[in-house]
Design a protein around this motif. Structure first.
Motif, PDB file in Angstrom:
ATOM      1  N   LEU A   1      22.243 -31.536 -20.984  1.00  0.00           N
ATOM      2  CA  LEU A   1      22.145 -30.154 -20.635  1.00  0.00           C
ATOM      3  C   LEU A   1      20.739 -29.250 -21.091  1.00  0.00           C
ATOM      4  O   LEU A   1      20.112 -28.819 -20.153  1.00  0.00           O
TER       5      LEU A   1
ATOM      6  N   TYR B   1      22.750 -20.534 -15.832  1.00  0.00           N
ATOM      7  CA  TYR B   1      24.325 -21.232 -15.661  1.00  0.00           C
ATOM      8  C   TYR B   1      24.398 -22.381 -16.586  1.00  0.00           C
ATOM      9  O   TYR B   1      25.614 -22.767 -17.025  1.00  0.00           O
ATOM     10  N   MET B   2      23.321 -23.157 -16.570  1.00  0.00           N
ATOM     11  CA  MET B   2      23.429 -24.270 -17.727  1.00  0.00           C
ATOM     12  C   MET B   2      23.749 -23.835 -19.164  1.00  0.00           C
ATOM     13  O   MET B   2      24.282 -24.410 -19.715  1.00  0.00           O
TER      14      MET B   2
ATOM     15  N   TRP C   1      27.276 -23.208 -19.754  1.00  0.00           N
ATOM     16  CA  TRP C   1      27.871 -24.444 -19.882  1.00  0.00           C
ATOM     17  C   TRP C   1      27.742 -24.828 -21.022  1.00  0.00           C
ATOM     18  O   TRP C   1      28.539 -25.334 -21.898  1.00  0.00           O
TER      19      TRP C   1
ATOM     20  N   TRP D   1      29.631 -22.949 -24.046  1.00  0.00           N
ATOM     21  CA  TRP D   1      31.174 -23.218 -23.905  1.00  0.00           C
ATOM     22  C   TRP D   1      31.467 -24.775 -24.256  1.00  0.00           C
ATOM     23  O   TRP D   1      32.525 -24.916 -24.954  1.00  0.00           O
ATOM     24  N   LEU D   2      30.452 -25.767 -23.918  1.00  0.00           N
ATOM     25  CA  LEU D   2      30.756 -27.017 -24.301  1.00  0.00           C
ATOM     26  C   LEU D   2      30.571 -27.337 -25.996  1.00  0.00           C
ATOM     27  O   LEU D   2      31.088 -28.061 -26.426  1.00  0.00           O
TER      28      LEU D   2
ATOM     29  N   VAL E   1      30.660 -22.178 -12.224  1.00  0.00           N
ATOM     30  CA  VAL E   1      29.984 -21.565 -13.249  1.00  0.00           C
ATOM     31  C   VAL E   1      30.967 -21.229 -14.266  1.00  0.00           C
ATOM     32  O   VAL E   1      31.106 -21.584 -15.694  1.00  0.00           O
ATOM     33  N   TYR E   2      32.124 -20.479 -13.963  1.00  0.00           N
ATOM     34  CA  TYR E   2      33.246 -20.030 -14.790  1.00  0.00           C
ATOM     35  C   TYR E   2      34.030 -21.090 -15.248  1.00  0.00           C
ATOM     36  O   TYR E   2      35.026 -20.770 -16.224  1.00  0.00           O
TER      37      TYR E   2
ATOM     38  N   ALA F   1      33.259 -23.376 -16.980  1.00  0.00           N
ATOM     39  CA  ALA F   1      32.810 -23.722 -18.397  1.00  0.00           C
ATOM     40  C   ALA F   1      33.905 -23.049 -19.434  1.00  0.00           C
ATOM     41  O   ALA F   1      33.938 -23.479 -20.270  1.00  0.00           O
TER      42      ALA F   1
ATOM     43  N   GLY G   1      35.394 -25.570 -21.844  1.00  0.00           N
ATOM     44  CA  GLY G   1      35.246 -25.287 -23.079  1.00  0.00           C
ATOM     45  C   GLY G   1      36.455 -25.180 -24.077  1.00  0.00           C
ATOM     46  O   GLY G   1      36.329 -25.727 -25.150  1.00  0.00           O
TER      47      GLY G   1
END
Length: 170
Positions: A20, A51-52, A55, A58-59, A129-130, A132, A136
């Motif tokens: 990402l 948005y990435m 992510w 959270w990841l 998107v949410y 994540a 996460g």
């Protein structure tokens, strides 16, 4: 077998986050180059990379925890006798598990609620998107559970700083 799973889990998490980040870097670089070289800008790049980034954040939270990249305050546990320090670490472990389980649950609820809303440019589902947040949080729970032995293990006072760097939740 658990250590093989743990390594595969970390590798997969790192691979997704790294991929990402690479895609984001290429898209932003291309958009800036197009803006200055050709005078055009792709509006979808800004939205997609935003948005990435959500992510990626959270990841990567569980990976950051494993590397000791979160703020750690361990003065109290270092001042306590070992049985009390171990009890404190257990309380912190339970609090982390409860907190991220709650964040995962409410994140799922919010993502479900926002699933039909669409982003401005790409018309993506904001629920996607949410998502994540719960994903996460579940990854963080996985990382915490797989490294629980490091948190709960007895600790030598001379090795306190090295252990705090490995698992920085206190």
């Amino acid at each position: 077998m658990l250590s093989r799973f743990d390594r595969a889990f970390v590798w997969a998490n790192q691979f997704v986050v790294g991929t990402l980040l690479l895609i984001m870097a290429v898209l932003v670089f291309a958009n800036v180059a197009l803006r200055y070289a050709a005078g055009i800008s792709l509006p979808w790049v800004e939205e997609l990379t935003r948005y990435m980034m959500i992510w990626v954040s959270w990841l990567a939270v569980g990976l950051a925890m494993r590397e000791g990249a979160h703020i750690a305050i361990d003065n109290l546990q270092n001042a306590l006798p070992e049985p009390w320090a171990r009890l404190l670490r257990l309380v912190v472990f339970v609090a982390i598990v409860v907190f991220f389980a709650a964040v995962a649950w409410y994140g799922w609820q919010y993502a479900s609620f926002a699933w039909r809303q669409q982003s401005a440019v790409l018309r993506l589902s904001l629920g996607a998107v949410y998502m994540a947040i719960p994903i996460g949080s579940l990854l963080m729970l996985g990382h915490v559970c797989l490294t629980a032995h490091k948190l709960l293990a007895a600790r030598d006072s001379g090795d306190a700083q090295a252990q705090a760097a490995e698992f920085s939740v206190l």
